[in-house]
Design an enzyme around this catalytic site. Structure first.
Site, PDB file in Angstrom:
ATOM      1  N   HIS A 199       0.820  -1.221   0.000  1.00  0.00           N
ATOM      2  CA  HIS A 199       0.000   0.000   0.000  1.00  0.00           C
ATOM      3  C   HIS A 199       0.850   1.265   0.000  1.00  0.00           C
ATOM      4  O   HIS A 199       0.531   2.241  -0.682  1.00  0.00           O
ATOM      5  CB  HIS A 199      -0.971  -0.019   1.189  1.00  0.00           C
ATOM      6  CG  HIS A 199      -2.084  -1.010   0.998  1.00  0.00           C
ATOM      7  ND1 HIS A 199      -2.471  -1.908   1.968  1.00  0.00           N
ATOM      8  CD2 HIS A 199      -2.872  -1.253  -0.078  1.00  0.00           C
ATOM      9  CE1 HIS A 199      -3.464  -2.645   1.493  1.00  0.00           C
ATOM     10  NE2 HIS A 199      -3.726  -2.275   0.271  1.00  0.00           N
ATOM     11  N   ASP A 214      -9.940  -2.847  -0.301  1.00  0.00           N
ATOM     12  CA  ASP A 214      -9.598  -3.034   1.119  1.00  0.00           C
ATOM     13  C   ASP A 214      -9.304  -1.718   1.819  1.00  0.00           C
ATOM     14  O   ASP A 214      -9.086  -1.696   3.026  1.00  0.00           O
ATOM     15  CB  ASP A 214      -8.415  -3.995   1.261  1.00  0.00           C
ATOM     16  CG  ASP A 214      -7.187  -3.526   0.492  1.00  0.00           C
ATOM     17  OD1 ASP A 214      -6.758  -2.369   0.684  1.00  0.00           O
ATOM     18  OD2 ASP A 214      -6.640  -4.312  -0.292  1.00  0.00           O
ATOM     19  N   ASP A 242      -5.147  -0.224  -8.363  1.00  0.00           N
ATOM     20  CA  ASP A 242      -4.841  -1.195  -7.309  1.00  0.00           C
ATOM     21  C   ASP A 242      -5.771  -2.383  -7.533  1.00  0.00           C
ATOM     22  O   ASP A 242      -6.791  -2.526  -6.868  1.00  0.00           O
ATOM     23  CB  ASP A 242      -5.099  -0.520  -5.957  1.00  0.00           C
ATOM     24  CG  ASP A 242      -4.896  -1.464  -4.782  1.00  0.00           C
ATOM     25  OD1 ASP A 242      -4.491  -2.612  -4.995  1.00  0.00           O
ATOM     26  OD2 ASP A 242      -5.171  -1.028  -3.646  1.00  0.00           O
ATOM     27  N   ASP A 294     -18.049  -0.343 -11.809  1.00  0.00           N
ATOM     28  CA  ASP A 294     -17.009  -0.708 -12.772  1.00  0.00           C
ATOM     29  C   ASP A 294     -16.019   0.446 -12.978  1.00  0.00           C
ATOM     30  O   ASP A 294     -16.389   1.514 -13.483  1.00  0.00           O
ATOM     31  CB  ASP A 294     -17.712  -1.058 -14.092  1.00  0.00           C
ATOM     32  CG  ASP A 294     -16.727  -1.511 -15.162  1.00  0.00           C
ATOM     33  OD1 ASP A 294     -15.503  -1.499 -14.900  1.00  0.00           O
ATOM     34  OD2 ASP A 294     -17.186  -1.864 -16.257  1.00  0.00           O
ATOM     35  N   GLU A 306     -14.327   0.851  -6.568  1.00  0.00           N
ATOM     36  CA  GLU A 306     -14.164  -0.604  -6.413  1.00  0.00           C
ATOM     37  C   GLU A 306     -15.404  -1.292  -6.959  1.00  0.00           C
ATOM     38  O   GLU A 306     -16.526  -0.916  -6.630  1.00  0.00           O
ATOM     39  CB  GLU A 306     -13.972  -0.919  -4.922  1.00  0.00           C
ATOM     40  CG  GLU A 306     -14.175  -2.365  -4.522  1.00  0.00           C
ATOM     41  CD  GLU A 306     -13.169  -3.328  -5.146  1.00  0.00           C
ATOM     42  OE1 GLU A 306     -11.963  -3.023  -5.120  1.00  0.00           O
ATOM     43  OE2 GLU A 306     -13.611  -4.381  -5.666  1.00  0.00           O
TER      44      GLU A 306
END
Lengths: 287, 287
Positions: free
Chosen positions: B67, B91, B161, B142, B111
């Protein structure tokens, strides 16, 4: 819970709660020496694999990372390394990297277990490709005793390329051994030792290595992390020590113009490996 | 041939001939979302573990490496990042690192799978500790479509990510997506993407990422390797891209004086990660 089918070699790092596995084509050799149990496998994707007492020692595919980082940072930090001694390193990979330096006049490999070298000659011929170099010398015997008997002030760089600090290698992670290294080194000499995983061992083994090297009179101690996929966490380290010479300076121009090929090491990689991760500054009480 | 007893989670990297295992205390959660199968385990030594479709996503113990390296090099390379968008990153760990920069005025996490974030809130609360920051914005949907609809020239840094370039994330490793990123970025903007293992993927995925980013108009592309123990080989990378801004220069003084705590990243680590290993120069046709 998945489990691997047969056809894999798995090393379980019991204290760390992790395991690493390589897919195996076949076992090529299995022999017990006076000191340890040596197995050689052919793997699907990492070439040949040497295992000692159940621990992965090296594979053909990724050993260049370890061998280059055990050698070139120390040799390019020393002003003019002429006599270099590898303690351990029976697979000859470190010796091969040492002999790439044209200024080296005499290199010794002091390995306790001759069978490791015989296995390397047979299954890792590339690592042994400089063994016939007239500058290369081999002694098979106890590195701790060898270092206590050596002529004082006779060595420029000592590379401790050992197994983990348990069993035969335990005495190589100790103040007494470092004191003998200190005596054996010439003025400006450098000691470098493999020092395990930054993530797993900063607070334990790496910290002890720093403390013990300092107790032995090495004022300057610096740990260089580098990737090593087949070792626990895939992240490993070399710890360099010197009497006074700062270890964050090195012969950058010579490293830039090195007259030999490497796969990982270069001047920028060397400079980068000198960077200390934030958590290691805390763990090692730096700053 | 050793085999692990039950009580381990094992991820087999089928194409790579390697596997990585973590010792498990218990399974905490098992749920299928619209997109993927999410499992949460408590491990013996790496804290909680999130697994998606059988692949290790992160553990509490070592996610800081990933991260921090996905975030701080890009944000300290940009002259003044105010609006930052994370594509993927459910996350919330990357978002948390982004929000450490006081100059960031607006951060988005885009996300596709809301369940990932719900699981992170429950089992990785530390990663979600900045989710209430008034600068934080969440969109669940999306990322590819989001990026094609965004106001052109409105973003300073885009951080991709994502999971591996198969399944839902495949379209994030593609020229069309990079073109939309290029349009979405302001002058001086930076794109950074996780780009897999230097050892395993330099000749394949990393090389394709470079080529595709260049096709999309990013003149400058640079890959930064970093350790990441729970991913294949324990060695991972982030690839940064910009239109013209050189990526080997960054705000070193600001990085040196960063007003927040990190566990791995610092100015020297950033400089070090810019070093290109010799084999990658060959694999990526550099020099």
């Amino acid at each position: 819970m998945n489990n691997l089918p047969s056809g894999w070699f798995t090393e379980e790092f019991q204290n760390e709660g992790t395991a690493f596995s390589l897919k195996i084509k076949e076992k090529l050799h299995d022999e017990k020496s006076e000191y340890q149990h040596i197995e050689i496998y052919s793997t699907e994707t990492f070439g040949n694999l040497m295992v000692i007492d159940g621990c992965v020692m090296l594979t053909e595919r990724d050993n260049f990372l370890y061998h280059e980082m055990m050698t070139h940072p120390a040799l390019f930090t020393h002003a003019n390394p002429e006599k270099v001694v590898v303690i351990g390193g029976g697979d000859c990979g470190t010796l091969k990297e040492v002999l790439k330096h044209p200024g080296v006049k005499e290199a010794w490999q002091v390995e306790i277990d001759e069978l490791v070298t015989r296995m390397a000659e047979r299954y890792f011929p590339d690592l042994c490709s400089s063994n016939q170099d007239p500058r290369a010398n081999f002694f098979f015997g106890d590195g701790i005793k060898w270092m206590s008997d050596v002529v004082p002030g006779s060595i420029d760089v000592i590379i401790v390329d050992s197994t983990d600090p348990v069993g035969p290698a335990e005495g190589l992670f100790a103040v007494d051994f470092y004191r003998n290294c200190m005596l054996a080194l010439k003025e400006g000499g450098i000691l470098v030792q493999q020092s395990e995983s930054p993530l797993l061992h900063s607070k334990t083994i790496i910290k002890s290595v720093h403390q013990d090297m300092k107790k032995a009179g090495f004022d300057q101690v610096h740990t260089l992390p580098f990737p090593q996929p087949v070792y626990p966490t895939g992240w490993w380290s070399a710890t360099m020590a010197s009497k006074q010479k700062p270890l964050t300076c090195f012969r950058e121009e010579d490293a830039q113009q090195k007259p030999f090929v490497t796969q990982y090491y270069n001047k920028d990689i060397h400079r980068g490996a000198l960077a200390v991760p934030e958590f290691m500054k805390v763990d090692l009480d730096l700053d």
